[in-house]
Design an enzyme around this catalytic site. Sequence first.
Site, PDB file in Angstrom:
ATOM      1  N   GLY A   1       9.328 -27.473 -35.736  1.00 42.11           N
ATOM      2  CA  GLY A   1      10.283 -27.989 -35.785  1.00 42.11           C
ATOM      3  C   GLY A   1       9.890 -29.123 -36.642  1.00 42.11           C
ATOM      4  N   GLU A   2      11.045 -30.484 -36.896  1.00 44.03           N
ATOM      5  CA  GLU A   2      10.355 -31.966 -37.328  1.00 44.03           C
ATOM      6  C   GLU A   2      11.509 -32.983 -36.120  1.00 44.03           C
ATOM      7  OE1 GLU A   2       9.524 -33.228 -40.262  1.00 44.03           O
ATOM      8  OE2 GLU A   2      10.674 -35.182 -38.903  1.00 44.03           O
TER       9      GLU A   2
ATOM     10  N   CYS B   1      10.078 -26.301 -45.732  1.00 45.64           N
ATOM     11  CA  CYS B   1       8.427 -26.846 -46.993  1.00 45.64           C
ATOM     12  C   CYS B   1       7.746 -25.093 -46.906  1.00 45.64           C
ATOM     13  CB  CYS B   1       7.873 -27.130 -45.872  1.00 45.64           C
ATOM     14  SG  CYS B   1       7.930 -28.704 -45.176  1.00 45.64           S
TER      15      CYS B   1
ATOM     16  N   CYS C   1      -0.434 -29.462 -28.879  1.00 45.05           N
ATOM     17  CA  CYS C   1       0.650 -29.404 -29.513  1.00 45.05           C
ATOM     18  C   CYS C   1       1.469 -28.326 -29.661  1.00 45.05           C
ATOM     19  CB  CYS C   1      -0.253 -28.196 -31.137  1.00 45.05           C
ATOM     20  SG  CYS C   1       1.066 -28.489 -32.485  1.00 45.05           S
TER      21      CYS C   1
ATOM     22  N   GLU D   1       6.549 -22.106 -29.626  1.00 43.61           N
ATOM     23  CA  GLU D   1       5.037 -21.598 -29.717  1.00 43.61           C
ATOM     24  C   GLU D   1       4.943 -23.030 -29.660  1.00 43.61           C
ATOM     25  OE1 GLU D   1       4.386 -17.361 -31.824  1.00 43.61           O
ATOM     26  OE2 GLU D   1       4.324 -19.029 -32.886  1.00 43.61           O
TER      27      GLU D   1
ATOM     28  N   CYS E   1      12.915 -24.851 -38.033  1.00 42.74           N
ATOM     29  CA  CYS E   1      12.822 -25.927 -38.197  1.00 42.74           C
ATOM     30  C   CYS E   1      14.078 -26.109 -39.398  1.00 42.74           C
ATOM     31  CB  CYS E   1      11.516 -26.226 -39.162  1.00 42.74           C
ATOM     32  SG  CYS E   1      11.362 -27.337 -39.531  1.00 42.74           S
TER      33      CYS E   1
ATOM     34  N   SER F   1       3.933 -36.345 -35.771  1.00 46.24           N
ATOM     35  CA  SER F   1       4.010 -35.551 -37.275  1.00 46.24           C
ATOM     36  C   SER F   1       5.209 -35.632 -38.062  1.00 46.24           C
ATOM     37  CB  SER F   1       3.000 -34.547 -37.033  1.00 46.24           C
ATOM     38  OG  SER F   1       3.185 -34.074 -38.775  1.00 46.24           O
TER      39      SER F   1
ATOM     40  N   CYS G   1       5.331 -22.761 -45.342  1.00 50.15           N
ATOM     41  CA  CYS G   1       5.378 -22.726 -43.703  1.00 50.15           C
ATOM     42  C   CYS G   1       5.905 -21.821 -43.065  1.00 50.15           C
ATOM     43  CB  CYS G   1       5.626 -24.277 -42.770  1.00 50.15           C
ATOM     44  SG  CYS G   1       6.253 -24.817 -41.480  1.00 50.15           S
TER      45      CYS G   1
ATOM     46  N   CYS H   1      -1.914 -24.869 -37.836  1.00 43.89           N
ATOM     47  CA  CYS H   1      -0.826 -25.150 -38.471  1.00 43.89           C
ATOM     48  C   CYS H   1       0.558 -24.520 -39.468  1.00 43.89           C
ATOM     49  CB  CYS H   1      -1.552 -26.031 -39.446  1.00 43.89           C
ATOM     50  SG  CYS H   1      -1.770 -27.192 -38.375  1.00 43.89           S
TER      51      CYS H   1
ATOM     52  N   ASN I   1      -3.331 -22.141 -43.745  1.00 47.26           N
ATOM     53  CA  ASN I   1      -2.856 -21.287 -42.783  1.00 47.26           C
ATOM     54  C   ASN I   1      -2.238 -20.185 -43.944  1.00 47.26           C
ATOM     55  OD1 ASN I   1      -5.043 -22.021 -41.397  1.00 47.26           O
ATOM     56  ND2 ASN I   1      -3.753 -23.569 -40.905  1.00 47.26           N
TER      57      ASN I   1
ATOM     58  N   SER J   1       2.962 -35.722 -42.622  1.00 47.07           N
ATOM     59  CA  SER J   1       2.660 -34.348 -43.805  1.00 47.07           C
ATOM     60  C   SER J   1       2.876 -34.569 -45.355  1.00 47.07           C
ATOM     61  CB  SER J   1       3.271 -33.375 -43.266  1.00 47.07           C
ATOM     62  OG  SER J   1       3.282 -33.309 -41.956  1.00 47.07           O
ATOM     63  N   LEU J   2       2.312 -34.820 -45.614  1.00 49.60           N
ATOM     64  CA  LEU J   2       2.139 -36.001 -47.219  1.00 49.60           C
ATOM     65  C   LEU J   2       2.068 -34.435 -48.315  1.00 49.60           C
ATOM     66  CD1 LEU J   2       3.200 -38.252 -48.611  1.00 49.60           C
ATOM     67  CD2 LEU J   2       0.215 -39.094 -49.697  1.00 49.60           C
ATOM     68  N   HIS J   3       1.184 -33.688 -48.384  1.00 48.59           N
ATOM     69  CA  HIS J   3       0.919 -33.300 -49.477  1.00 48.59           C
ATOM     70  C   HIS J   3       0.207 -32.966 -50.933  1.00 48.59           C
ATOM     71  CE1 HIS J   3       0.210 -30.644 -45.507  1.00 48.59           C
ATOM     72  NE2 HIS J   3       2.138 -30.391 -45.514  1.00 48.59           N
TER      73      HIS J   3
HETATM   74  N1  SAH Z   1       7.953 -30.809 -39.113  1.00 47.15           N
HETATM   75  C1  SAH Z   1       6.477 -32.169 -39.091  1.00 47.15           C
HETATM   76  C2  SAH Z   1       5.755 -31.251 -37.770  1.00 47.15           C
HETATM   77  C3  SAH Z   1       5.501 -30.014 -37.780  1.00 47.15           C
HETATM   78  S1  SAH Z   1       4.370 -28.988 -38.890  1.00 47.15           S
HETATM   79  C4  SAH Z   1       5.848 -32.642 -40.175  1.00 47.15           C
HETATM   80  O1  SAH Z   1       6.363 -31.725 -41.132  1.00 47.15           O
HETATM   81  O2  SAH Z   1       4.926 -32.713 -39.645  1.00 47.15           O
HETATM   82  C5  SAH Z   1       2.916 -29.269 -38.601  1.00 47.15           C
HETATM   83  C6  SAH Z   1       1.771 -29.774 -40.048  1.00 47.15           C
HETATM   84  O3  SAH Z   1       1.169 -28.670 -40.843  1.00 47.15           O
HETATM   85  C7  SAH Z   1       2.197 -30.371 -41.131  1.00 47.15           C
HETATM   86  O4  SAH Z   1       1.793 -31.444 -41.945  1.00 47.15           O
HETATM   87  C8  SAH Z   1       2.608 -29.464 -42.255  1.00 47.15           C
HETATM   88  O5  SAH Z   1       2.810 -30.110 -43.273  1.00 47.15           O
HETATM   89  C9  SAH Z   1       1.542 -28.025 -42.090  1.00 47.15           C
HETATM   90  N2  SAH Z   1       1.736 -27.202 -42.451  1.00 47.15           N
HETATM   91  C10 SAH Z   1       2.382 -26.049 -42.521  1.00 47.15           C
HETATM   92  N3  SAH Z   1       2.387 -24.851 -43.118  1.00 47.15           N
HETATM   93  C11 SAH Z   1       0.773 -25.148 -43.133  1.00 47.15           C
HETATM   94  C12 SAH Z   1       0.224 -23.597 -43.695  1.00 47.15           C
HETATM   95  N4  SAH Z   1       0.575 -22.628 -43.919  1.00 47.15           N
HETATM   96  N5  SAH Z   1      -1.116 -24.013 -43.635  1.00 47.15           N
HETATM   97  C13 SAH Z   1      -1.211 -25.771 -43.289  1.00 47.15           C
HETATM   98  N6  SAH Z   1      -0.742 -26.388 -42.723  1.00 47.15           N
HETATM   99  C14 SAH Z   1       0.209 -25.414 -42.889  1.00 47.15           C
END
Ligand code: SAH
Length: 346
Positions: free
Chosen positions: A165-166, A118, A107, A94, A114, A197, A121, A339, A296, A220-222
Amino acid sequence: METEKKDIRALTKEQLRNFFVQQGDKAFRGNQVYEWLWQKSAHDFDAMTNISKETRKMLEDNFVINHIRVDQMQRSSDGTIKNAVRLHDGLVVESVLIPTQTRTTACVSSQVGCSLDCRFCATARLKRMRNLNPDEIYDQVVAIDNESRLYFDRPLSNIVFMGMGEPLMNYNNVLKAIDKITSPEGLGMSPKRIVVSTSGVPKIIKKMADEEVKFGLAVSLHSAIDEVRTSIMPFNSTFPLKDLREALEYWYSKTKNRITYEYVVWKGINDTQEAADALVKFCKFAPSKVNIIEYNPIDEGEFQQANGDAVEMYQKTLERNGITVTVRRSRGKDIDAACGQLANKN
Ligand code: SAH
């Protein structure tokens, strides 16, 4: 047995020119075909009207054009568009078009599924099926550029590698796609308008720094606390924050490009002052800014968006320490285009 035909778009311009010379034709024919493939997005050889019928037949006998096909297009009430893109082998990824007042952002996906896991996700649940080829990445961008012109009357302005994907686990192909996107023979876009990203693969971040790439980097730190990060992004146990930090410092020393951290604040996971302080500390290692993104929901409530107070606490803590922070609203939620929601639901 018929040998499998080669994807003509895997050839460089030079290889295509040589192919025509070997056929007893002119090298220049290679330029013409290359232009059809990359600037005019030809889906089949018959579209190449300035090439003779015999030559088109010869190409047909030797090659295929593995073009993507937009199978389904969904439009959100906020203008966001999601494409379900079918690949030549039937798999689907997608990509999303996100319009604002001044920009149109694509995007795009870099892998089918992937390999990271995570826990918040939706794409992670698909597992990794395969890497995308450079042209499959490029085609997603072209499709969105066309939609941008059609529906918003302007070309695509920005690209983020934040789809499925990464990207750093498919680095070579991502780099080739970006080369094509930025080349005058492709879309001629500035690399400054592209952001890759990553969840953070230290070795590849260093490699990108050594190659002095010109596009932006988002991580994507979190969480800036190892135990917490590992509990929500299990691969952090392989690439702990110490290694990530070192790679990011190296990135900045080489590129002088500020890093963007993406960060979701979840209830009961990272909504404490201690967690915010750890983020501040991490941000000081290399010049950076923070995008706080909305969660989300993808599940039955294991993860929940923290309340407004917690987000405000983060904002204030970061600002007090001189770190730029923006709080972003989700786009395209109603069509599962936001996202972390890309999971080929339809
Ligand atoms: N693999 C890469 C790119 C894809 S994810 C990465 O990790 O950066 C794109 C962004 O969406 C990342 O910052 C990821 O952490 C975030 N993301 C994943 N699941 C999410 C969710 N359910 N709600 C909000 N952001 C999310």
